[in-house]
Scaffold this active site. Structure first.
Site, PDB file in Angstrom:
ATOM      1  N   ASP A 187       0.994  -7.084   1.740  1.00 16.74           N
ATOM      2  CA  ASP A 187       0.941  -6.229   1.581  1.00 16.74           C
ATOM      3  C   ASP A 187       2.448  -5.484   2.054  1.00 16.74           C
ATOM      4  O   ASP A 187       2.995  -5.187   2.557  1.00 16.74           O
ATOM      5  CB  ASP A 187       0.268  -5.250   2.873  1.00 16.74           C
TER       6      ASP A 187
ATOM      7  N   SER B 204       3.531   1.732   8.336  1.00 13.63           N
ATOM      8  CA  SER B 204       3.319   0.916   7.193  1.00 13.63           C
ATOM      9  C   SER B 204       4.364   0.683   6.100  1.00 13.63           C
ATOM     10  O   SER B 204       5.740   2.158   6.535  1.00 13.63           O
ATOM     11  CB  SER B 204       2.435   1.853   6.697  1.00 13.63           C
TER      12      SER B 204
ATOM     13  N   HIS C 278       1.026  -1.227  -0.467  1.00 15.37           N
ATOM     14  CA  HIS C 278      -0.230  -0.108   0.116  1.00 15.37           C
ATOM     15  C   HIS C 278       0.680   1.539   0.050  1.00 15.37           C
ATOM     16  O   HIS C 278       0.446   2.313  -0.375  1.00 15.37           O
ATOM     17  CB  HIS C 278      -1.037  -0.280   0.924  1.00 15.37           C
TER      18      HIS C 278
HETATM   19  N1  ASP Z   1      -2.534   0.925   7.496  1.00 18.52           N
HETATM   20  C1  ASP Z   1      -2.495   2.048   8.606  1.00 18.52           C
HETATM   21  C2  ASP Z   1      -2.180   2.914   7.697  1.00 18.52           C
HETATM   22  O1  ASP Z   1      -1.832   3.174   6.897  1.00 18.52           O
HETATM   23  C3  ASP Z   1      -0.927   1.618   9.399  1.00 18.52           C
HETATM   24  C4  ASP Z   1      -1.655   2.011  10.960  1.00 18.52           C
HETATM   25  O2  ASP Z   1      -2.782   3.113  10.792  1.00 18.52           O
HETATM   26  O3  ASP Z   1      -1.042   1.398  11.782  1.00 18.52           O
HETATM   27  O4  ASP Z   1      -2.596   4.565   8.345  1.00 18.52           O
END
Ligand code: ASP
Length: 735
Positions: free
Chosen positions: A234, A670, A93
């Site tokens: 991911d 991330s 992502h």
């Molecule tokens: N997946 C989340 C983000 O990129 C990572 C997190 O919030 O812990 O916002």
């Protein structure tokens, strides 16, 4: 400011966190590198008894060495060097934008994945991951920014205080960047109580090496986002290139792979429940020391409005994306970003209520008032701080809805966004470089040009104008008391979304901003050239500029006041907590932090217990041949055939996919490498669980869980599914 307040300002704290952090309970805390050595022998002894075989010095030696110098700032995300030839691991992502920008409907890497089997096949990574930074040194510059002799200490208004801090930061950065190949930044810690200069090396040639298909990288999509059990792969792999002389350089064919001084080894063995781990990365923002009214505003106003706005914008973009594959690709990053923000907002609202954060803040405020009333030995400005801070925040909330929408208007990727940034840049250009706003100096031009180039592949004009029409109508509705003249004049007062859209369609037909060259020349345009422009978007941007500039001016005044009162408030809070044997530690601020954690499940609610690991078995269970649970056939075939190679975990009987740890993480973490006790990478952090979204407001041993992808899943994909054996060999030379 009274003279008493001025002297109190200089007396913020005798025990700022870097000087004296005391051990936090359990695994709470996002530790700056320099704080590690000060965690105390008891804490290090406890970590070592849990299996950590490294010392603070091994992680960060203070003079540009240590394992943490392999942890890289990847523009809003984190990555880590994992090979001697510059391979960089991060999340799918995080590289999503770059994968999108490299894709076309015919060569759709986002849908199908990207596998380079030779160096020559590696392609330029654009967007956020196209520039990455390696932190080499941290220097405390608090004294220079806000010490007794600083311009800040002498300033007589809030705006002047803000400007003084900004000016000092820019001067420090400019001096730091005199050294070749440096990109420096000054970060405010604890809302400006302390400041640190970060000396960084910036790499500008980053290439895409490997990305799984979206059906793996984003398996579960928004439905699974911030959820456990989780089955997304991911991860993605990039490589950093430098000039043949080994210097950071813009993308060029003849560049060569960078050979980092430190890189992390990929663990040859996986993890198990109960293992100790470290998560190192660049957490963006936590909000752990808010006043009661600030908590209430987040819970009752900000997150609900954000959730509603983003879900409306998603609906608009998704409807356009359905019309043709090229538009679908162009809007995919924006939809994903909005989707993440929208889900996050709902998680915050639910978590803030469930965890009683507002009541906790009120309780602490009362306790603080009583404590300060009884401690006349503490500076009077500390006692004044809670009420003064509340006053500043209350004033800042006037007109916040209008401001919210206007800021969204600026953010939408559109012709208007491009024109607004050109106009702002031209305005700033009238001043000497050091007086220009951060982001609009000579050192930022290169990025501005890159953004215009990227827009060529990401702008979907019809979707953009529909999103803009929605936001303009919302702004007008929120601006009854303080109309936005430019909108009223261009679209008519209280215009309908349809009328605004029709007008924008006319403007789209007349604008030259669809042409990359025109946009690029606007980046360098002088104010007079823009003022003479007949382009409808440049005209609208010029008309809108004063309103946006007024918002920024008000924001500067607020921020100047916050620079006074937030640190005083924190000092008071710190004294209260110290009286109870507790410490405070700095909120996340996008700087490098380490969190220690354990591989561990949790119980989200009565009678439900989650174990901490998932595997390919769960992928097959969730698979339903429809988005967002549609893994590619090649993955399903290999999983069904139990073609695990050497990557299966005996306790799971399958290839491990995800695992939970109780780390203290947030957005920005991330892509953080999750390391075992020897500092080897076992996974990548990529998310948190639903009950931990509001962990931004406080860590808890019961519900603070972060979600990691197991590196064995990545290696299995590369080797068994995609046949990228050279890449696996580079990541795991012992294999
Ligand atoms: N997946 C989340 C983000 O990129 C990572 C997190 O919030 O812990 O916002």
């Amino acid at each position: 400011m009274t003279p008493r307040l001025r002297s109190a300002l200089l007396l913020l704290s005798a025990a700022a966190f870097l000087a004296l952090p005391s051990p936090a309970p359990a695994d709470e805390g996002q530790w700056p590198p320099e704080a590690l050595a000060k965690l105390g022998t008891a804490r290090w002894g406890e970590l070592s008894s849990r299996g950590l075989s490294l010392t603070a010095q091994d992680l960060w030696d203070g003079s540009g060495g240590g394992l943490l110098t392999a942890v890289i700032d990847v523009g809003g995300c984190t990555g880590a060097f994992v090979s001697e030839e510059g391979l960089l691991l991060t999340n799918h992502h995080c590289a999503f934008g770059a994968i999108q920008l490299a894709s076309t409907p015919e060569k759709n890497y986002l849908r199908d994945g990207f596998v380079s089997k030779t160096r020559a096949e590696e392609v330029e990574a654009r967007g956020g991951v196209g520039r990455v930074r390696l932190l080499s040194r941290l220097v405390d510059v608090t004294d220079r920014v806000r010490g007794p002799k600083s311009a800040f200490a002498k300033a007589t208004s809030d705006t002047a205080r803000y400007e003084a801090v900004e000016r000092a930061k820019k001067e420090i950065v400019a001096e730091c960047e005199k050294a070749p190949d440096r990109r420096c930044a000054v970060a405010a810690f604890e809302d400006g109580r302390t400041f640190q200069l970060m000396e960084q090396v910036e790499f500008r040639d980053v290439r895409l090496v490997y990305a799984p298909p979206r059906g793996v990288g984003d398996f579960g999509g928004e439905e699974d986002n911030f959820r456990w059990p989780r089955h997304a792969g991911d991860f993605s792999v990039l490589r950093v290139y430098v000039s043949p002389e080994g210097k950071p350089a813009a993308y060029a064919k003849e560049n060569v792979p960078y050979r980092p001084k430190r890189w992390l080894k990929v663990a040859s063995k996986g993890i198990a429940e109960g293992d100790v781990v470290m998560i190192a990365g660049f957490p963006g923002r936590t909000q752990r020391y808010l006043t009661p009214s600030a908590v209430a505003n987040q819970e009752k106003w900000f997150y609900p409005l954000r959730s509603k706005t983003l879900s409306d914008l998603i609906a608009i973009l998704a409807a356009e994306g359905k019309k043709d594959p090229d538009t679908a690709l162009r809007v995919s990053s924006a939809i994903k970003g909005y989707g993440n923000g929208e889900t996050n907002s709902r998680g915050q609202i639910e978590g803030l209520a469930r965890n009683g954060v507002a009541a906790r803040a009120e309780g602490e405020a009362k306790e603080l008032a009583a404590f300060l009333a009884g401690r006349k030995d503490l500076p009077a400005a500390w006692a004044a701080a809670p009420a003064e801070l509340e006053k500043v925040l209350a004033a800042d909330r006037t007109g916040q809805e209008r401001r919210f929408y206007l800021e969204e208007v600026e953010r939408v990727s559109s012709y208007l966004g491009s024109a607004l940034s050109a106009v702002r840049r031209a305005e700033e250009r009238k001043k000497p470089d050091l007086e220009r706003e951060a982001g609009y100096q000579e050192r930022d031009l290169d990025r501005a040009r890159q953004r215009e180039k990227d827009l060529t592949r990401s702008l979907a004009p019809v979707a953009a104008r529909r999103a803009l029409a929605y936001l303009v109508a919302k702004t007008q509705a929120a601006a009854a008391e303080k109309p936005v003249r430019a909108f009223d004049e261009t679209f008519g007062k209280s215009a309908t979304v349809e009328a605004i859209e029709a007008k924008l369609a006319e403007m789209d037909a007349a604008t030259a901003l669809g042409d990359e060259k025109t946009r690029l020349s606007n980046v360098d345009a002088q104010p007079a050239a823009l003022a003479a422009s007949k382009d409808p978007y440049v005209k609208l941007a010029l008309a809108l500029h004063p309103d946006l500039a007024a918002l920024r001016a008000a924001r500067k005044e607020t921020n100047g006041a916050l620079l006074v009162w937030r640190p005083l408030y924190l000092s008071a809070l710190e004294a209260l907590r110290a009286s109870k044997g507790k410490a405070i530690y700095p909120d996340a601020n996008s700087t490098l932090r380490v969190s220690f954690a354990t591989v561990k499940g949790y119980s989200p609610r009565e009678a439900v217990t989650f174990t901490p690991r998932t595997s390919l078995r769960g992928v097959l269970e969730k698979e339903r041949a429809a988005e967002p649970f549609a893994a590619p056939k090649k993955v399903l075939d290999a999983a069904r055939a139990a073609d695990f190679g050497t990557w299966a975990d005996p306790t799971l009987g399958s290839v491990p996919v995800g695992f939970l740890t109780d780390g203290d993480t947030t957005g920005g973490n991330s892509g953080s490498p999750t390391m075992n006790g020897r500092g080897e990478v076992v996974g990548l952090n990529f998310d948190r669980v639903w009950e931990n979204v509001a962990g931004d407001f406080g860590w808890s041993p019961e519900r603070s869980r972060n979600v990691n992808v197991d590196l064995r899943y990545a290696l299995w994909m590369m080797e068994r599914v995609d046949g990228a054996s050279a890449l696996v060999k580079e990541l795991l030379p012992s294999k």
